[in-house]
Design a protein around this motif. Structure first.
Motif, PDB file in Angstrom:
ATOM      1  N   UNK A 173      51.082 -46.539 -27.447  1.00 36.24           N
ATOM      2  CA  UNK A 173      49.707 -46.610 -27.922  1.00 36.24           C
ATOM      3  C   UNK A 173      49.706 -47.288 -29.278  1.00 36.24           C
ATOM      4  N   UNK A 174      48.926 -48.370 -29.407  1.00 34.77           N
ATOM      5  CA  UNK A 174      48.963 -49.194 -30.612  1.00 34.77           C
ATOM      6  C   UNK A 174      47.568 -49.381 -31.179  1.00 34.77           C
ATOM      7  N   UNK A 175      47.489 -49.386 -32.503  1.00 34.95           N
ATOM      8  CA  UNK A 175      46.246 -49.715 -33.180  1.00 34.95           C
ATOM      9  C   UNK A 175      45.972 -51.201 -33.002  1.00 34.95           C
ATOM     10  N   UNK A 176      44.749 -51.530 -32.544  1.00 35.10           N
ATOM     11  CA  UNK A 176      44.389 -52.929 -32.327  1.00 35.10           C
ATOM     12  C   UNK A 176      43.433 -53.443 -33.388  1.00 35.10           C
ATOM     13  N   UNK A 177      42.507 -52.601 -33.843  1.00 36.49           N
ATOM     14  CA  UNK A 177      41.519 -53.067 -34.811  1.00 36.49           C
ATOM     15  C   UNK A 177      40.876 -51.890 -35.517  1.00 36.49           C
ATOM     16  N   UNK A 178      40.387 -52.162 -36.730  1.00 39.97           N
ATOM     17  CA  UNK A 178      39.614 -51.200 -37.525  1.00 39.97           C
ATOM     18  C   UNK A 178      38.385 -51.922 -38.025  1.00 39.97           C
ATOM     19  N   UNK A 179      37.258 -51.243 -37.996  1.00 37.14           N
ATOM     20  CA  UNK A 179      36.030 -51.783 -38.567  1.00 37.14           C
ATOM     21  C   UNK A 179      35.330 -50.665 -39.334  1.00 37.14           C
ATOM     22  N   UNK A 180      35.028 -50.944 -40.584  1.00 41.55           N
ATOM     23  CA  UNK A 180      34.219 -50.019 -41.366  1.00 41.55           C
ATOM     24  C   UNK A 180      34.875 -48.683 -41.646  1.00 41.55           C
ATOM     25  N   UNK A 181      36.038 -48.708 -42.292  1.00 35.96           N
ATOM     26  CA  UNK A 181      36.691 -47.472 -42.740  1.00 35.96           C
ATOM     27  C   UNK A 181      36.537 -47.370 -44.253  1.00 35.96           C
ATOM     28  N   UNK A 182      35.987 -46.244 -44.723  1.00 35.39           N
ATOM     29  CA  UNK A 182      35.717 -46.058 -46.148  1.00 35.39           C
ATOM     30  C   UNK A 182      36.359 -44.760 -46.633  1.00 35.39           C
ATOM     31  N   UNK A 183      36.906 -44.803 -47.851  1.00 30.73           N
ATOM     32  CA  UNK A 183      37.588 -43.652 -48.438  1.00 30.73           C
ATOM     33  C   UNK A 183      36.909 -43.234 -49.734  1.00 30.73           C
ATOM     34  N   UNK A 184      36.948 -41.951 -50.033  1.00 28.89           N
ATOM     35  CA  UNK A 184      36.511 -41.427 -51.336  1.00 28.89           C
ATOM     36  C   UNK A 184      37.143 -40.055 -51.521  1.00 28.89           C
ATOM     37  N   UNK A 185      37.840 -39.878 -52.635  1.00 27.54           N
ATOM     38  CA  UNK A 185      38.515 -38.604 -52.855  1.00 27.54           C
ATOM     39  C   UNK A 185      39.810 -38.539 -52.064  1.00 27.54           C
ATOM     40  N   UNK A 186      40.521 -37.455 -52.229  1.00 26.68           N
ATOM     41  CA  UNK A 186      41.794 -37.333 -51.540  1.00 26.68           C
ATOM     42  C   UNK A 186      42.274 -35.906 -51.516  1.00 26.68           C
ATOM     43  N   UNK A 187      43.510 -35.748 -51.069  1.00 30.75           N
ATOM     44  CA  UNK A 187      44.133 -34.431 -51.003  1.00 30.75           C
ATOM     45  C   UNK A 187      45.502 -34.511 -51.670  1.00 30.75           C
ATOM     46  N   UNK A 188      45.966 -33.366 -52.132  1.00 32.11           N
ATOM     47  CA  UNK A 188      47.262 -33.252 -52.794  1.00 32.11           C
ATOM     48  C   UNK A 188      48.071 -32.151 -52.129  1.00 32.11           C
TER      49      UNK A 188
END
Length: 316
Positions: free
Chosen positions: A249-264
């Motif tokens: 199983x392989x990643x083929x494409x990404x559209x519209x991924x947004x990040x804010x904040x994180x984890x530790x």
């Protein structure tokens, strides 16, 4: 065209899954900035041995990590940049052991300062195009936030639907690349909710010196996205008969991924993934990543494909 010097990239001074670029250079061309970086795919890198054991293949998310590290290196920023958006990404060919991947990108400075839209084309040593990326990379602002399309997931008590043993039966990845700890909800063909606990003993923290600010221990967003992708693979495998010993199983494409904040370390992420449709053996998925009540990532579209292992290994 201005002269530029190709320089070796050292171990990043922030949490990172691996040294995702070996060399990087910044050049001014026709009044614009261009970034060029290289990475040799090797099984000796951290996390790589667990990514499809017996098949050395660079995870697509490590290209995103490479953009981040290359930008950090060439601009020598006092605060490390983060992956802020993946506006689009297309994975065109597998990146196998021994491949030398070259990333060539135009950089568009953003008005906020210390942020760049990176429009990149990645090729292997024979000129084969392996990926096209358009991402926003830069320093984090206090005003960064996300509006999730759905409410936070409800807490779930009781035994997981899939524990570690059950996850190993479905996913073909292994330690330390196995980034799903338990599945707490699943509706085959529709939705899954999975949990990844972040531990300070993970390889992404092992090269960091003492005395760094807390933000340097933010879990790499490339790994957070990989964990989301593995949760998506769990949903797909629970919904269809695809996969099997010869399926990759392989990643083929990404559209519209947004990040804010994180984890530790000590915190957990919860992935909510929805299967939107299946078309000709391709899966179209969307979802969010949560840390408690905080939404830390929104994925509009993730497209995954299933390829026979023999075909992947024979790729030029």
């Amino acid at each position: 065209m201005s002269a530029a010097t190709v320089t070796a990239v050292g171990q990043p001074p922030f949490a990172a899954p691996l040294r995702a670029v070996d060399t990087a250079e910044l050049r001014e061309v026709d009044g614009g900035l261009r970034l060029r970086a290289t990475k040799l795919v090797t099984v000796d890198d951290p996390y790589m041995a667990g990514h499809f054991p017996g098949l050395t293949m660079l995870p697509a998310v490590f290209l995103l990590e490479g953009v981040r590290q290359a930008v950090a290196h060439v601009f020598d920023l006092s605060e490390p940049p983060e992956l802020l958006e993946v506006r689009s990404a297309r994975l065109l060919a597998p990146m196998l052991g021994g491949d030398l991947i070259t990333l060539d990108a135009g950089l568009e400075p953003q008005p906020e300062g210390n942020r760049w839209v990176v429009d990149a084309r990645c090729t292997s040593q024979d000129g084969t195009a392996v990926a096209k990326l358009k991402v926003l990379v830069g320093t984090v602002a206090e005003t960064d936030f996300l509006i999730a399309p759905t409410p936070p997931p409800e807490p779930v008590d009781g035994e997981p639907l899939f524990d570690h043993a059950g996850i190993r039966e479905l996913l073909p990845v292994r330690h330390p690349m196995l980034l799903v700890d338990r599945v707490v909800e699943v509706e085959p063909g529709r939705r899954i909710s999975a949990v990844k606990a972040v531990a300070g003993s993970e390889p992404c923290y092992q090269e960091l010196p003492d005395g760094l600010p807390g933000a340097r221990y933010d879990y790499p967003r490339s790994l957070a996205f990989e964990s989301f992708g593995q949760s998506a693979a769990m949903l797909w495998l629970a919904s269809t008969s695809l996969g099997g010993p010869d399926g990759v199983l392989m990643l083929a494409a990404i559209r519209g991924c947004r990040f804010a904040g994180g984890v530790r370390p000590g915190e957990s992420m919860r992935h909510v993934v929805r299967l939107e449709q299946m078309v000709s053996g391709n899966a179209f998925l969307s979802g969010e990543v949560w840390a408690g009540q905080r939404c830390i990532a929104v994925v509009d579209t993730l497209i995954a494909v299933n390829r026979p292992r023999s075909v992947v290994q024979a790729a030029p």
